[in-house]
Scaffold this motif. Structure first.
Motif, PDB file in Angstrom:
ATOM      1  N   LYS A  77     -12.249   3.225  -0.005  1.00  0.00           N
ATOM      2  CA  LYS A  77     -12.638   1.458  -0.006  1.00  0.00           C
ATOM      3  C   LYS A  77     -14.094   1.299  -0.828  1.00  0.00           C
ATOM      4  O   LYS A  77     -13.968   0.250  -1.791  1.00  0.00           O
ATOM      5  CB  LYS A  77     -11.874   0.527   1.437  1.00  0.00           C
ATOM      6  CG  LYS A  77     -10.261   0.754   1.192  1.00  0.00           C
ATOM      7  CD  LYS A  77     -10.408  -0.208   2.484  1.00  0.00           C
ATOM      8  CE  LYS A  77      -8.902  -0.261   3.127  1.00  0.00           C
ATOM      9  NZ  LYS A  77      -8.043  -1.093   1.564  1.00  0.00           N
ATOM     10  N   GLN A  96      -9.500   6.338   3.283  1.00  0.00           N
ATOM     11  CA  GLN A  96      -9.787   4.946   3.498  1.00  0.00           C
ATOM     12  C   GLN A  96     -10.852   4.296   3.355  1.00  0.00           C
ATOM     13  O   GLN A  96     -10.642   3.660   2.290  1.00  0.00           O
ATOM     14  CB  GLN A  96      -8.564   4.065   4.591  1.00  0.00           C
ATOM     15  CG  GLN A  96      -6.837   4.477   3.763  1.00  0.00           C
ATOM     16  CD  GLN A  96      -6.726   4.039   2.919  1.00  0.00           C
ATOM     17  OE1 GLN A  96      -6.544   2.483   1.778  1.00  0.00           O
ATOM     18  NE2 GLN A  96      -5.497   5.119   1.987  1.00  0.00           N
ATOM     19  N   CYS A  97     -11.393   4.448   4.507  1.00  0.00           N
ATOM     20  CA  CYS A  97     -12.786   4.274   4.205  1.00  0.00           C
ATOM     21  C   CYS A  97     -13.846   4.551   3.484  1.00  0.00           C
ATOM     22  O   CYS A  97     -14.100   3.395   2.376  1.00  0.00           O
ATOM     23  CB  CYS A  97     -13.995   4.312   5.783  1.00  0.00           C
ATOM     24  SG  CYS A  97     -12.819   3.399   7.209  1.00  0.00           S
ATOM     25  N   LEU A 142       0.772  -1.236   0.002  1.00  0.00           N
ATOM     26  CA  LEU A 142      -0.148   0.132   0.263  1.00  0.00           C
ATOM     27  C   LEU A 142       0.911   0.720   0.078  1.00  0.00           C
ATOM     28  O   LEU A 142       0.731   2.307  -0.326  1.00  0.00           O
ATOM     29  CB  LEU A 142      -0.412   0.267   0.690  1.00  0.00           C
ATOM     30  CG  LEU A 142      -1.708   1.516   1.497  1.00  0.00           C
ATOM     31  CD1 LEU A 142      -2.417   1.101   0.345  1.00  0.00           C
ATOM     32  CD2 LEU A 142      -2.715   1.267   2.544  1.00  0.00           C
ATOM     33  N   VAL A 148      -6.284   9.535   7.379  1.00  0.00           N
ATOM     34  CA  VAL A 148      -6.311   8.422   6.531  1.00  0.00           C
ATOM     35  C   VAL A 148      -7.158   7.750   7.273  1.00  0.00           C
ATOM     36  O   VAL A 148      -7.795   6.889   5.608  1.00  0.00           O
ATOM     37  CB  VAL A 148      -4.466   7.556   7.654  1.00  0.00           C
ATOM     38  CG1 VAL A 148      -4.788   5.926   7.180  1.00  0.00           C
ATOM     39  CG2 VAL A 148      -3.081   8.503   7.168  1.00  0.00           C
ATOM     40  N   ALA A 187      -6.593   2.936  -2.487  1.00  0.00           N
ATOM     41  CA  ALA A 187      -6.485   2.885  -1.464  1.00  0.00           C
ATOM     42  C   ALA A 187      -4.948   3.930  -1.813  1.00  0.00           C
ATOM     43  O   ALA A 187      -4.640   4.873  -0.486  1.00  0.00           O
ATOM     44  CB  ALA A 187      -6.054   1.314  -1.112  1.00  0.00           C
ATOM     45  N   LEU A 239      -4.206   7.657   0.014  1.00  0.00           N
ATOM     46  CA  LEU A 239      -3.125   7.648   0.926  1.00  0.00           C
ATOM     47  C   LEU A 239      -2.296   8.370   1.269  1.00  0.00           C
ATOM     48  O   LEU A 239      -1.666   9.118   2.068  1.00  0.00           O
ATOM     49  CB  LEU A 239      -2.399   6.066   1.294  1.00  0.00           C
ATOM     50  CG  LEU A 239      -0.976   5.460   2.088  1.00  0.00           C
ATOM     51  CD1 LEU A 239      -1.819   5.962   3.547  1.00  0.00           C
ATOM     52  CD2 LEU A 239      -0.232   4.822   2.231  1.00  0.00           C
TER      53      LEU A 239
END
Length: 441
Positions: A173, A169-170, A3, A165, A109, A113
């Protein structure tokens, strides 16, 4: 970990849609700035001896920090979902040439990030500046406990980093899961008109569940003591906002239906194009409706609270301006992202004879529909909470002057219209034939 290693897909995706990257970056910076300032205030207040001023300031800092995190979850998740959805065609093309679903998810992702990493130093610096402005204002009004100094330190930095973060990310995703599971042929067909796909049944059911939960919380808060009811108002309001966020596509369609008779009668061809465009892009409008509704609901709640307060202090005024400004800027950022993705659509209109002023008129009409959806949903959410609970906690809705309602309406509509139209000057300078081949401005 893979990642943390940049991928070619993520780099190419950012280059193909720079406006989506900039919009995501801006949302992360706005959210992180407010988070840093609120956490810094709570941490600084916790380091002085306990006193009435210290306890009040610490409670306010914690309350503002919690509210900021809740808002950040909404804001970052919505913007990340919008940024991924705007690249639906690119994701479909990647799938068509052999990219696996996990590669699409990894691409999103990785981008999330690194966008968070780039936004962190910017929002931390701005948050430190905002915290000092906040502290100096309280000191000037005698609200700072003896011996308290503003000390930012590492706790706000780590908290802000975690919020950025985790939320990015959530949000990424969830959106990437949808993009990676859609068949390439279906995604390419849906992306012809951005946001034209149908909204899922799960989303509709979830919206109704949160709406029912918000109503149940209102009943529970109404049966509580005045002190408990006052502390539960933000939770009830949050539940309504979640329901609005999930139900955004249907709220957009309802607003379009309500506005269509007027636009058809007085708008002519421009009105018809605006109604058709808003109806076709109803799923995209959810990303715009949520921050507008959030801004409006918070403004309604704070207006009612301030109108019922015996004494309005600097902290209350600053908090109102802070969150109204935060949600307003985020709403504007989202609307700019939505307009920038429509370069091809506007260019096609111009190739068939539409003039620049006609394109502008269509955008203004669509902004009116969006304002109706967002301001209407936010006002209803605020009233749904404060009509049953405001009187109980000593801040009845009837105490708000009419000029305040007018100011919220004019201000909210102005923000929506300005954000919708801001990118137009740049977009209309692009030659129509060139704009047809590009995906965004």
């Amino acid at each position: 970990m893979t990642l943390f290693r940049p991928t070619g897909l993520a780099t190419a995706s950012v280059k193909a849609r720079p406006s989506a990257f900039v919009g995501t970056f801006a949302a992360l910076v706005f959210s992180g700035t407010v988070t840093t300032a609120c956490v810094a205030m709570a941490v600084s207040a916790s380091r002085v001896p306990v006193s009435p001023k210290q306890a009040a300031l610490y409670d306010v800092g914690i309350a503002f920090s919690n509210l900021t995190v809740y808002m950040a979850i909404f804001v970052i998740g919505q913007v990340m979902s919008l940024a991924v959805a705007q690249r639906g065609r690119e994701s479909a093309l990647l799938r068509a040439i052999g990219a696996e679903p996990r590669q699409i998810r990894r691409m999103v992702a990785t981008e999330a990030l690194w966008t968070s990493a780039l936004a962190l130093p910017v929002c931390y610096g701005l948050g430190v500046l905002l915290a000092h402005v906040w502290f100096d204002g309280m000191a000037a009004h005698g609200m700072v406990p003896d011996g308290m100094t503003m000390s930012v330190g590492l706790i706000p930095l780590f908290t802000t980093a975690s919020v950025l973060v985790v939320c990015s990310q959530c949000g990424g995703k969830i959106a990437a899961w949808r993009a990676s599971r859609t068949r390439p042929s279906a995604a390419l067909a849906d992306s012809t008109v951005p946001g034209s796909g149908r909204s899922g049944r799960i989303r509709a059911v979830a919206s109704l569940v949160f709406l029912a939960g918000a109503c149940a919380l209102s009943v529970v808060a109404g049966a509580s003591s005045a002190k408990d009811a006052a502390s539960e108002i933000p939770i009830v309001l949050l539940a309504y906002l979640v329901a609005i966020g999930l139900g955004g596509p249907w709220i957009g369609r309802l607003a379009t239906t309500a506005a269509s008779p007027l636009l058809h009668r007085y708008g002519g061809v421009t009105g018809e194009l605006a109604v058709s465009g808003a109806r076709a892009r109803s799923r995209r409008l959810a990303a715009a409706i949520t921050p507008i509704a959030m801004m409006t609901a918070f403004a309604v709640a704070q207006s009612v609270t301030l109108s019922g307060a015996a004494e309005i202090d600097w902290m209350a005024i600053f908090g109102t301006l802070l969150y109204a400004g935060f949600t307003g800027v985020v709403a504007a950022n989202t609307l700019v992202m939505l307009t920038l993705e429509r370069l091809r659509e506007f260019s096609l209109l111009r190739t068939v004879g539409a003039e620049k002023r006609q394109v502008t008129a269509v955008v203004v009409a669509e902004s009116a529909i969006t304002a109706l959806a967002g301001l209407g949903a936010g006002t209803l959410a605020g009233l749904a909470v404060l009509l049953p609970l405001g009187q109980k906690v000593g801040t009845p809705v009837s105490g708000v002057p009419m000029w305040v309602w007018g100011a919220m309406l004019v201000g909210g509509t102005g923000i929506v219209s300005a954000a919708y139209c801001a990118p137009l000057a740049r977009m209309l300078r692009v030659r129509p034939i060139e704009g047809v081949t590009r995906r965004s401005a």
